[in-house]
Design an enzyme around this catalytic site. Structure first.
Site, PDB file in Angstrom:
ATOM      1  CG  ASP A  79      45.651 -33.828  15.462  1.00  0.00           C
ATOM      2  OD1 ASP A  79      46.503 -34.740  15.466  1.00  0.00           O
ATOM      3  OD2 ASP A  79      45.483 -33.048  14.502  1.00  0.00           O
ATOM      4  N   GLY A 126      47.953 -38.545   5.572  1.00  0.00           N
ATOM      5  CA  GLY A 126      47.210 -39.235   4.506  1.00  0.00           C
ATOM      6  C   GLY A 126      45.760 -38.796   4.489  1.00  0.00           C
ATOM      7  CG  ASN A 185      58.416 -29.332   4.543  1.00  0.00           C
ATOM      8  OD1 ASN A 185      59.491 -29.909   4.612  1.00  0.00           O
ATOM      9  ND2 ASN A 185      57.607 -29.227   5.581  1.00  0.00           N
ATOM     10  N   GLY A 195      56.259 -22.514   1.895  1.00  0.00           N
ATOM     11  CA  GLY A 195      55.407 -21.688   2.751  1.00  0.00           C
ATOM     12  C   GLY A 195      54.829 -20.508   1.987  1.00  0.00           C
ATOM     13  CB  ALA A 196      54.572 -16.919   2.897  1.00  0.00           C
ATOM     14  CG  ASP A 251      46.160 -23.073  12.468  1.00  0.00           C
ATOM     15  OD1 ASP A 251      47.308 -23.536  12.295  1.00  0.00           O
ATOM     16  OD2 ASP A 251      45.262 -23.697  13.068  1.00  0.00           O
ATOM     17  CG  ASP A 263      49.042 -32.935   5.141  1.00  0.00           C
ATOM     18  OD1 ASP A 263      50.036 -33.379   4.531  1.00  0.00           O
ATOM     19  OD2 ASP A 263      48.864 -33.081   6.364  1.00  0.00           O
ATOM     20  CG  ASN A 320      51.293 -22.052  -4.668  1.00  0.00           C
ATOM     21  OD1 ASN A 320      51.767 -22.793  -3.829  1.00  0.00           O
ATOM     22  ND2 ASN A 320      52.017 -21.492  -5.635  1.00  0.00           N
ATOM     23  N   GLY A 366      42.540 -24.548  12.433  1.00  0.00           N
ATOM     24  CA  GLY A 366      42.292 -25.983  12.369  1.00  0.00           C
ATOM     25  C   GLY A 366      42.990 -26.598  11.178  1.00  0.00           C
TER      26      GLY A 366
END
Ligand SMILES: Nc1ncnc2c1ncn2[C@@H]1O[C@H](COP(=O)(O)OP(=O)(O)OP(=O)(O)O)[C@@H](O)[C@H]1O
Ligand SMILES: *[C@@H]1O[C@H](CO)[C@@H](O)[C@H](O)[C@H]1NC(C)=O
Length: 312
Positions: free
Chosen positions: A17, A45, A189, A227-228, A253, A259, A285, A296
């Site tokens: 990235d 991965g 997701n 998500g949450a 973040d 992943d 979770n 990050g």
């Protein structure tokens, strides 16, 4: 070297990235000044592999990078995290996968992904990795390499009685139906569930409905992350469905949270094979919720000693 069984073998992607922060996104032909630049290690991965390794799993990565600076530094990153790199190939005819990311002050982004060497991971590379795959406890694949390579890897695992996890990300609208039957755990997701079922997935009930459809298509079990809200867990062998809530935390973040969840899930599948899947999901979770509290991607992933002892 490969006689000792791996807990988790990941067949998937590596991406570098390249992130620039600027007041706004540039227009075509325009040059603007940004105020911050950093390089991060990514790729679904590799992220999943690093999270499993950080929890203490014995891991091997099967992937392809370029014969270039980013490829060399990615291999060093795996070594620094204790990931076995014998099956990390280096292509001379393609660059290491890269994501050029521009983030503006409003937090919006524009991204160009060049998959590069990731797309060159092929059948011969998988054959070379067979000694590692054959003795693995869990094998996990995503869709940032060629779908044919992912499907072949999952089939190789199945033929050797290795538990399989498939993460259909990023989602393909015309996913080969063969993927469902080779997935012991199919984990996606909300947006991926939506694309693959063609129905809206906005909450727990929708996720359950989508998961039932994936079971019908042949998966052993399904986890849809929310998500949450945590995730839902359904299994072909168990008529009950479970909504497994995530702990309430202050998210700073969420990049790479999915992943982190999958990396943790594979760790639990390998180390605690008889644990109920919903308990593995509850613990995953908590690992992923820890990752959203730091900035990050791989940098934010918790290691064993950062987490409560009850998770191990
Ligand atoms: N705000 C949050 N609070 C607590 N846990 C979270 C939060 N966001 C994500 N998680 C954890 O991370 C897991 C995966 O999140 P999510 O469903 O957003 O995956 P994703 O969309 O693939 O993530 P991303 O694309 O951001 O990497 C959730 O199941 C949950 O365990
Ligand atoms: C699901 O994951 C994809 C990456 O595969 C990501 O682009 C998308 O934003 C995620 N969806 C949600 C609802 O988090």
């Amino acid at each position: 070297m490969t006689e000792n069984a791996f807990d988790v073998v990941v067949v998937g992607s590596c991406m570098t990235d390249l992130v620039s922060q600027a007041p706004r996104l540039p227009k075509a032909g325009e040059t603007i000044h940004g105020h911050k630049f950093f390089i991060g290690f990514g790729g679904k991965g590799a992220n999943q592999c690093i999270q499993a390794a950080k929890l203490g799993a014995k891991t091997a990565m099967v992937c392809k990078v370029g014969k270039d600076f980013f490829g060399e530094s990615y291999i060093q990153n795996f070594k620094d995290n204790g990931v076995h790199t014998e099956f990390v190939g280096q292509a001379s005819d393609a660059a290491t996968g890269a994501a050029s990311i521009i983030v503006n002050d409003a937090g919006e982004n524009a991204i160009v992904i060049v998959a590069g060497a990731n797309m060159l991971l092929g059948s011969a590379d998988l054959q070379d990795a067979l000694p590692a795959v054959r003795h693995a406890k869990v094998l996990v694949c995503q869709l940032e390499i060629s779908p044919e390579a992912s499907l072949q890897a999952l089939r190789m695992a199945r033929q050797n009685n290795v538990r399989t996890v498939f993460n259909p990300a990023p989602a393909l609208p015309d996913l080969d139906q063969g993927f469902y039957a080779v997935s012991d755990v199919f984990c996606c997701n909300e947006s991926e569930a939506e694309l693959l079922t063609g129905t809206q997935v906005g909450a727990v009930e929708d996720a359950c409905r989508a998961a039932k459809e994936f079971l019908r298509r042949g998966c052993g079990s399904v986890i849809v992350t929310l998500g949450a809200l945590g995730c839902v867990v359904l299994q072909a062998k168990d008529p009950a469905w479970h909504h497994v809530p995530a702990p309430t935390v202050k998210a700073v973040d969420t990049t790479g949270a999915g992943d982190s969840f999958i990396g943790a899930l594979t760790f639990y599948m390998a180390r605690y094979p008889t644990m109920p899947l919903e308990e593995m999901a509850r613990r995953a979770n908590q690992v992923a919720a820890a990752s959203v509290q730091a900035v990050g991607t791989q940098m934010s992933y918790p290691v064993l000693k950062d987490l409560p002892a009850e998770l191990f």
